[in-house]
Design a protein around this motif. Structure first.
Motif, PDB file in Angstrom:
ATOM      1  N   SER A 184      37.875  19.281  82.844  1.00  0.00           N
ATOM      2  CA  SER A 184      38.378  20.589  83.241  1.00  0.00           C
ATOM      3  C   SER A 184      39.873  20.739  83.009  1.00  0.00           C
ATOM      4  N   ASN A 185      40.583  19.616  82.811  1.00  0.00           N
ATOM      5  CA  ASN A 185      42.028  19.700  82.550  1.00  0.00           C
ATOM      6  C   ASN A 185      42.343  19.901  81.074  1.00  0.00           C
ATOM      7  N   GLY A 186      41.307  20.112  80.242  1.00  0.00           N
ATOM      8  CA  GLY A 186      41.526  20.446  78.843  1.00  0.00           C
ATOM      9  C   GLY A 186      41.479  19.289  77.883  1.00  0.00           C
ATOM     10  N   THR A 187      40.971  18.138  78.303  1.00  0.00           N
ATOM     11  CA  THR A 187      40.858  17.008  77.384  1.00  0.00           C
ATOM     12  C   THR A 187      39.441  16.921  76.826  1.00  0.00           C
ATOM     13  N   ALA A 188      39.359  16.483  75.591  1.00  0.00           N
ATOM     14  CA  ALA A 188      38.070  16.270  74.937  1.00  0.00           C
ATOM     15  C   ALA A 188      38.109  14.914  74.250  1.00  0.00           C
ATOM     16  N   ARG A 189      37.114  14.097  74.520  1.00  0.00           N
ATOM     17  CA  ARG A 189      37.036  12.765  73.907  1.00  0.00           C
ATOM     18  C   ARG A 189      35.762  12.708  73.072  1.00  0.00           C
ATOM     19  N   ILE A 190      35.911  12.333  71.797  1.00  0.00           N
ATOM     20  CA  ILE A 190      34.773  12.327  70.888  1.00  0.00           C
ATOM     21  C   ILE A 190      34.630  10.965  70.220  1.00  0.00           C
ATOM     22  N   ASP A 191      33.452  10.739  69.652  1.00  0.00           N
ATOM     23  CA  ASP A 191      33.218   9.504  68.906  1.00  0.00           C
ATOM     24  C   ASP A 191      34.150   9.453  67.698  1.00  0.00           C
ATOM     25  N   SER A 192      34.611   8.266  67.362  1.00  0.00           N
ATOM     26  CA  SER A 192      35.537   8.122  66.237  1.00  0.00           C
ATOM     27  C   SER A 192      34.884   8.485  64.908  1.00  0.00           C
ATOM     28  N   ASP A 193      33.550   8.355  64.816  1.00  0.00           N
ATOM     29  CA  ASP A 193      32.862   8.669  63.571  1.00  0.00           C
ATOM     30  C   ASP A 193      32.171  10.021  63.619  1.00  0.00           C
ATOM     31  N   ALA A 194      32.615  10.900  64.504  1.00  0.00           N
ATOM     32  CA  ALA A 194      32.021  12.221  64.626  1.00  0.00           C
ATOM     33  C   ALA A 194      32.260  13.032  63.359  1.00  0.00           C
ATOM     34  N   PRO A 195      31.332  13.925  62.981  1.00  0.00           N
ATOM     35  CA  PRO A 195      31.535  14.778  61.806  1.00  0.00           C
ATOM     36  C   PRO A 195      32.836  15.560  61.910  1.00  0.00           C
ATOM     37  N   SER A 196      33.430  15.854  60.774  1.00  0.00           N
ATOM     38  CA  SER A 196      34.757  16.480  60.751  1.00  0.00           C
ATOM     39  C   SER A 196      34.783  17.857  61.400  1.00  0.00           C
ATOM     40  N   ASP A 197      33.650  18.572  61.406  1.00  0.00           N
ATOM     41  CA  ASP A 197      33.642  19.916  61.986  1.00  0.00           C
ATOM     42  C   ASP A 197      33.471  19.909  63.498  1.00  0.00           C
ATOM     43  N   THR A 198      33.346  18.715  64.103  1.00  0.00           N
ATOM     44  CA  THR A 198      33.176  18.645  65.552  1.00  0.00           C
ATOM     45  C   THR A 198      34.404  19.187  66.268  1.00  0.00           C
ATOM     46  N   VAL A 199      35.589  18.746  65.850  1.00  0.00           N
ATOM     47  CA  VAL A 199      36.824  19.218  66.472  1.00  0.00           C
ATOM     48  C   VAL A 199      36.984  20.720  66.272  1.00  0.00           C
ATOM     49  N   VAL A 200      36.562  21.219  65.118  1.00  0.00           N
ATOM     50  CA  VAL A 200      36.644  22.660  64.843  1.00  0.00           C
ATOM     51  C   VAL A 200      35.843  23.439  65.879  1.00  0.00           C
ATOM     52  N   SER A 201      34.638  22.971  66.197  1.00  0.00           N
ATOM     53  CA  SER A 201      33.796  23.651  67.189  1.00  0.00           C
ATOM     54  C   SER A 201      34.380  23.539  68.589  1.00  0.00           C
ATOM     55  N   ILE A 202      34.917  22.360  68.919  1.00  0.00           N
ATOM     56  CA  ILE A 202      35.544  22.168  70.232  1.00  0.00           C
ATOM     57  C   ILE A 202      36.715  23.134  70.391  1.00  0.00           C
ATOM     58  N   ARG A 203      37.523  23.230  69.353  1.00  0.00           N
ATOM     59  CA  ARG A 203      38.710  24.094  69.389  1.00  0.00           C
ATOM     60  C   ARG A 203      38.311  25.568  69.482  1.00  0.00           C
ATOM     61  N   ALA A 204      37.319  25.974  68.681  1.00  0.00           N
ATOM     62  CA  ALA A 204      36.891  27.377  68.671  1.00  0.00           C
ATOM     63  C   ALA A 204      36.284  27.784  70.013  1.00  0.00           C
ATOM     64  N   ALA A 205      35.483  26.883  70.613  1.00  0.00           N
ATOM     65  CA  ALA A 205      34.886  27.188  71.918  1.00  0.00           C
ATOM     66  C   ALA A 205      35.961  27.314  72.987  1.00  0.00           C
ATOM     67  N   LEU A 206      36.982  26.485  72.904  1.00  0.00           N
ATOM     68  CA  LEU A 206      38.083  26.567  73.863  1.00  0.00           C
ATOM     69  C   LEU A 206      38.852  27.874  73.692  1.00  0.00           C
ATOM     70  N   GLN A 207      39.090  28.270  72.447  1.00  0.00           N
ATOM     71  CA  GLN A 207      39.809  29.513  72.201  1.00  0.00           C
ATOM     72  C   GLN A 207      39.061  30.708  72.781  1.00  0.00           C
ATOM     73  N   GLU A 208      37.737  30.712  72.638  1.00  0.00           N
ATOM     74  CA  GLU A 208      36.935  31.786  73.219  1.00  0.00           C
ATOM     75  C   GLU A 208      37.086  31.810  74.735  1.00  0.00           C
ATOM     76  N   LEU A 209      37.101  30.624  75.334  1.00  0.00           N
ATOM     77  CA  LEU A 209      37.213  30.524  76.783  1.00  0.00           C
ATOM     78  C   LEU A 209      38.586  30.978  77.265  1.00  0.00           C
ATOM     79  N   LEU A 210      39.621  30.629  76.511  1.00  0.00           N
ATOM     80  CA  LEU A 210      40.977  30.956  76.924  1.00  0.00           C
ATOM     81  C   LEU A 210      41.303  32.436  76.777  1.00  0.00           C
ATOM     82  N   ARG A 211      40.575  33.137  75.937  1.00  0.00           N
ATOM     83  CA  ARG A 211      40.814  34.577  75.803  1.00  0.00           C
ATOM     84  C   ARG A 211      40.538  35.307  77.113  1.00  0.00           C
ATOM     85  N   LYS A 212      39.700  34.705  77.952  1.00  0.00           N
ATOM     86  CA  LYS A 212      39.386  35.312  79.243  1.00  0.00           C
ATOM     87  C   LYS A 212      40.452  35.003  80.292  1.00  0.00           C
TER      88      LYS A 212
END
Length: 223
Positions: A184-212
């Motif tokens: 809830s404090n805004g940290t995200a921890r992912i697997d080191s071998d996660a697909p490259s678009d994983t961070v993109v989705s994490i970032r986009a979902a956060l941006q949607e949330l922050l617009r509120k």
């Protein structure tokens, strides 16, 4: 971002400095850079005969970050435990216009946004719940884990009591096979071998949330 990039470049790191910035990528709406600290120290060891041997060592500490016009504003990537020097450097480069405020996200909404954007379903197989009010002045913390989605069981567990969802673990199946831990404090921890678009989705979902609920804040992503 272009103005900030010029200021970071003016405070760039080179051989004659103990700290400074290195710009990696600059666009109109974001920039990616690193804050580097040069640390020199003497390391002394004792050999088997009691003789002291000193070695002069040089270490370079780096903190990657991404500054954006929208979204979280400042995103720390694989940040070290101590980031005070980075924040101080950014504050100085921005002529002390940097503002960082506390962040308290609806972490379940963040996880649902990621699931939708990744279009891979996934389950929440772990939830950390804090400040569960058992009685006036009495609270508890709980960690609920399972091999299936634990959200329904978590709701039954709190049974309408006041509580705070502190962390969730989102497991994405299929070809991605990625585990994402959100706090809830805004940290995200992912697997080191996660697909490259994983961070993109994490970032986009956060941006949607922050617009509120926009405001100054820091997002930290690490692997």
């Amino acid at each position: 971002m272009r103005v900030l990039a010029k200021r970071l470049k003016a405070n760039g790191f080179d051989d004659g400095k103990t700290n400074g910035f290195v710009l990696d990528r600059v666009r109109d709406d974001f920039l990616e850079a690193r804050f580097i600290e040069r640390v020199e120290y003497d390391d002394t060891i004792v050999d088997p005969f009691g003789k002291e041997i000193s070695f002069h060592r040089i270490d370079y500490k780096q903190c990657e970050f991404r500054a954006t016009v929208d979204g979280p504003g400042l995103e720390l990537v694989n940040a070290p435990r101590v980031i005070q020097a980075t924040i101080s450097g950014l504050a100085e480069a921005s002529e002390f216009g940097l503002a960082i405020g506390p962040l308290n996200l609806n972490v379940l909404a963040w996880a649902k946004g990621i699931q939708r954007l990744m279009n891979d379903g996934g389950i929440v197989d772990s939830v950390q719940i804090g400040a569960i009010e058992l009685a006036p002045g009495i609270t508890a913390k709980a960690l609920i884990r399972g091999t299936t989605d634990v959200l329904a069981a978590s709701n039954r567990f709190v049974d309408g009591k006041k509580h705070e969802i502190e962390k969730v673990q989102l497991k994405i199946p299929g070809s991605r096979r990625t585990t994402i831990i959100l706090a809830s404090n805004g940290t995200a921890r992912i697997d080191s071998d996660a697909p490259s678009d994983t961070v993109v989705s994490i970032r986009a979902a956060l941006q949607e949330l922050l617009r509120k609920s926009p405001g100054p804040m820091v997002l930290s992503i690490s692997s």
